[in-house]
Design a protein around this motif. Structure first.
Motif, PDB file in Angstrom:
ATOM      1  N   VAL A   5       0.479  -1.496   0.163  1.00 41.42           N
ATOM      2  CA  VAL A   5       0.651  -0.081  -0.174  1.00 41.42           C
ATOM      3  C   VAL A   5       0.910   0.913   0.415  1.00 41.42           C
ATOM      4  O   VAL A   5       1.340   1.555   0.684  1.00 41.42           O
ATOM      5  CB  VAL A   5      -0.970   0.384   1.024  1.00 41.42           C
ATOM      6  CG1 VAL A   5      -2.384   1.656   1.385  1.00 41.42           C
ATOM      7  CG2 VAL A   5      -2.070  -1.193   1.661  1.00 41.42           C
ATOM      8  N   TRP A   6       0.698   1.972  -1.081  1.00 46.87           N
ATOM      9  CA  TRP A   6       1.575   3.288  -1.507  1.00 46.87           C
ATOM     10  C   TRP A   6       0.654   4.349  -0.965  1.00 46.87           C
ATOM     11  O   TRP A   6      -0.245   4.852  -1.421  1.00 46.87           O
ATOM     12  CB  TRP A   6       2.319   3.186  -2.583  1.00 46.87           C
ATOM     13  CG  TRP A   6       3.049   4.289  -3.111  1.00 46.87           C
ATOM     14  CD1 TRP A   6       4.645   3.990  -2.157  1.00 46.87           C
ATOM     15  CD2 TRP A   6       2.910   5.699  -3.036  1.00 46.87           C
ATOM     16  NE1 TRP A   6       5.264   5.457  -2.438  1.00 46.87           N
ATOM     17  CE2 TRP A   6       4.704   6.654  -2.647  1.00 46.87           C
ATOM     18  CE3 TRP A   6       2.196   6.666  -3.158  1.00 46.87           C
ATOM     19  CZ2 TRP A   6       4.682   7.751  -3.433  1.00 46.87           C
ATOM     20  CZ3 TRP A   6       2.179   7.609  -3.948  1.00 46.87           C
ATOM     21  CH2 TRP A   6       3.707   8.463  -3.624  1.00 46.87           C
ATOM     22  N   ASN A   7       0.853   5.420  -0.402  1.00 47.90           N
ATOM     23  CA  ASN A   7       1.228   6.728  -0.201  1.00 47.90           C
ATOM     24  C   ASN A   7       1.724   7.793  -0.266  1.00 47.90           C
ATOM     25  O   ASN A   7       2.563   7.974   0.652  1.00 47.90           O
ATOM     26  CB  ASN A   7      -0.391   6.629   1.871  1.00 47.90           C
ATOM     27  CG  ASN A   7      -0.674   7.858   1.964  1.00 47.90           C
ATOM     28  OD1 ASN A   7      -0.674   8.439   1.207  1.00 47.90           O
ATOM     29  ND2 ASN A   7      -0.876   8.053   3.825  1.00 47.90           N
ATOM     30  N   GLU A   8       1.256   8.721  -0.486  1.00 51.68           N
ATOM     31  CA  GLU A   8       2.632  10.128  -0.657  1.00 51.68           C
ATOM     32  C   GLU A   8       2.503  10.325   0.887  1.00 51.68           C
ATOM     33  O   GLU A   8       3.199  11.441   1.340  1.00 51.68           O
ATOM     34  CB  GLU A   8       1.546  11.770  -1.225  1.00 51.68           C
ATOM     35  CG  GLU A   8       0.321  11.192  -0.986  1.00 51.68           C
ATOM     36  CD  GLU A   8       0.116  12.889  -2.085  1.00 51.68           C
ATOM     37  OE1 GLU A   8      -0.519  13.724  -1.375  1.00 51.68           O
ATOM     38  OE2 GLU A   8       0.438  12.730  -2.747  1.00 51.68           O
ATOM     39  N   ASN A   9       1.139   9.619   1.694  1.00 53.07           N
ATOM     40  CA  ASN A   9       1.821  10.817   3.314  1.00 53.07           C
ATOM     41  C   ASN A   9       2.247  11.982   3.668  1.00 53.07           C
ATOM     42  O   ASN A   9       3.404  12.627   4.334  1.00 53.07           O
ATOM     43  CB  ASN A   9       2.768  10.041   3.422  1.00 53.07           C
ATOM     44  CG  ASN A   9       3.256   9.313   5.380  1.00 53.07           C
ATOM     45  OD1 ASN A   9       1.727   9.996   6.185  1.00 53.07           O
ATOM     46  ND2 ASN A   9       4.237   9.426   6.188  1.00 53.07           N
ATOM     47  N   LEU A  10       1.385  13.075   2.383  1.00 57.54           N
ATOM     48  CA  LEU A  10       1.909  14.376   3.000  1.00 57.54           C
ATOM     49  C   LEU A  10       1.078  15.640   3.376  1.00 57.54           C
ATOM     50  O   LEU A  10       1.567  16.342   4.254  1.00 57.54           O
ATOM     51  CB  LEU A  10       2.338  15.360   1.183  1.00 57.54           C
ATOM     52  CG  LEU A  10       3.304  14.831   0.356  1.00 57.54           C
ATOM     53  CD1 LEU A  10       3.398  15.636  -0.613  1.00 57.54           C
ATOM     54  CD2 LEU A  10       4.470  15.091   0.580  1.00 57.54           C
ATOM     55  N   HIS A  11      -0.379  14.432   3.680  1.00 56.59           N
ATOM     56  CA  HIS A  11      -1.365  15.244   4.824  1.00 56.59           C
ATOM     57  C   HIS A  11      -1.071  15.124   5.579  1.00 56.59           C
ATOM     58  O   HIS A  11      -1.311  15.637   7.079  1.00 56.59           O
ATOM     59  CB  HIS A  11      -2.632  14.947   4.094  1.00 56.59           C
ATOM     60  CG  HIS A  11      -3.086  15.313   2.742  1.00 56.59           C
ATOM     61  ND1 HIS A  11      -3.732  16.645   2.531  1.00 56.59           N
ATOM     62  CD2 HIS A  11      -3.366  14.919   1.612  1.00 56.59           C
ATOM     63  CE1 HIS A  11      -4.499  16.513   1.506  1.00 56.59           C
ATOM     64  NE2 HIS A  11      -3.355  16.070   0.415  1.00 56.59           N
TER      65      HIS A  11
END
Length: 243
Positions: A5-11
């Protein structure tokens, strides 16, 4: 099943309190935890990766050990290295499944696979979304109610600049009257691709059991149908024809 599971994780990392309240362990963490109930035994492995990690967490070793990759992005598409996109693209052509989630429609990898802008209409006023099953016989729709009721969600509307889908599984309607092709599939090379739109960061959509059921179904559908193979150029044999 080997799932990443890939997420940019910026928020989450920039201190967005609404997102952190909805997803204390990140959107990737919520999806991975929700999928654990569907893939909980034997050799099943669910891992996460984020933009901030070396090679965005998608090293050669990780991709080699991934049957299906889930991709969530929103404000960091331009920060994704082209080299990583090329590696993911190669793996999809070789048979790795890909689930593109919500605003991942603008991701470099989905645009490369579709060859289109993937632009759409949108409005974020927290409206109700109804996700209607169009193809009740499709494996991705198995055990999924029609409609799925998402109490609050960002509106996505047509026109949606994508190629004609191989299959149209879900269509969404919104309080404002808009409709949207919210669940579509493609095949590229040996890889199967499923785009599914519900899942804006401002709402706890990935905690809904029905949404997680769709993702689990999509993973099983997109899983490689044969061993992943390297895409290498080879000369055509010349000894097969009669002279």
């Amino acid at each position: 099943m080997r799932i990443t599971v890939w997420n940019e994780n910026l928020h989450e990392t920039r201190g967005d309190e609404v997102v952190r309240a909805n997803y204390p362990r990140g959107i990737h963490g919520a999806i991975a935890e929700g999928l654990a109930a569907h893939f909980a035994g034997g050799d099943d492995v669910i891992r996460t990766a984020t933009l901030q990690e070396p090679e965005h967490g998608l090293t050669d070793a990780v991709l080699a050990e991934t049957d299906v990759l889930l991709w969530w992005g929103h404000i960091g598409h331009a920060q994704v290295a082209d080299e990583v996109v090329a590696k993911v693209h190669e793996r999809v052509l070789a048979g790795m499944g890909l689930l593109v989630l919500h605003s991942g429609h603008y991701s470099k990898i989905f645009q490369r696979l579709t060859g289109t802008t993937n632009s759409l209409l949108w409005r974020n006023e927290g409206e109700r979304e109804l996700v209607w099953t169009i193809d009740q016989t499709h494996p991705i729709a198995a055990g999924v109610p029609s409609p799925i009721v998402v109490p609050r969600q960002e509106m996505y509307g047509e026109p949606f600049d994508i190629p004609v889908p191989d299959e149209l599984v879900f269509v969404s309607s919104f309080t404002g009257g808009e409709v949207f092709r919210s669940g579509v599939t493609y095949t590229r090379g040996l890889g199967r691709i499923f785009y599914f739109s519900p899942g804006d960061q401002e709402y706890p959509v990935y905690h809904q059991p029905e949404i997680l059921q769709v993702l689990a179904n999509g993973i099983r559908w997109a899983a490689p149908r044969q061993a992943l193979r390297a895409q290498t150029a080879q000369n055509a044999p010349t000894d097969w024809f009669l002279t």
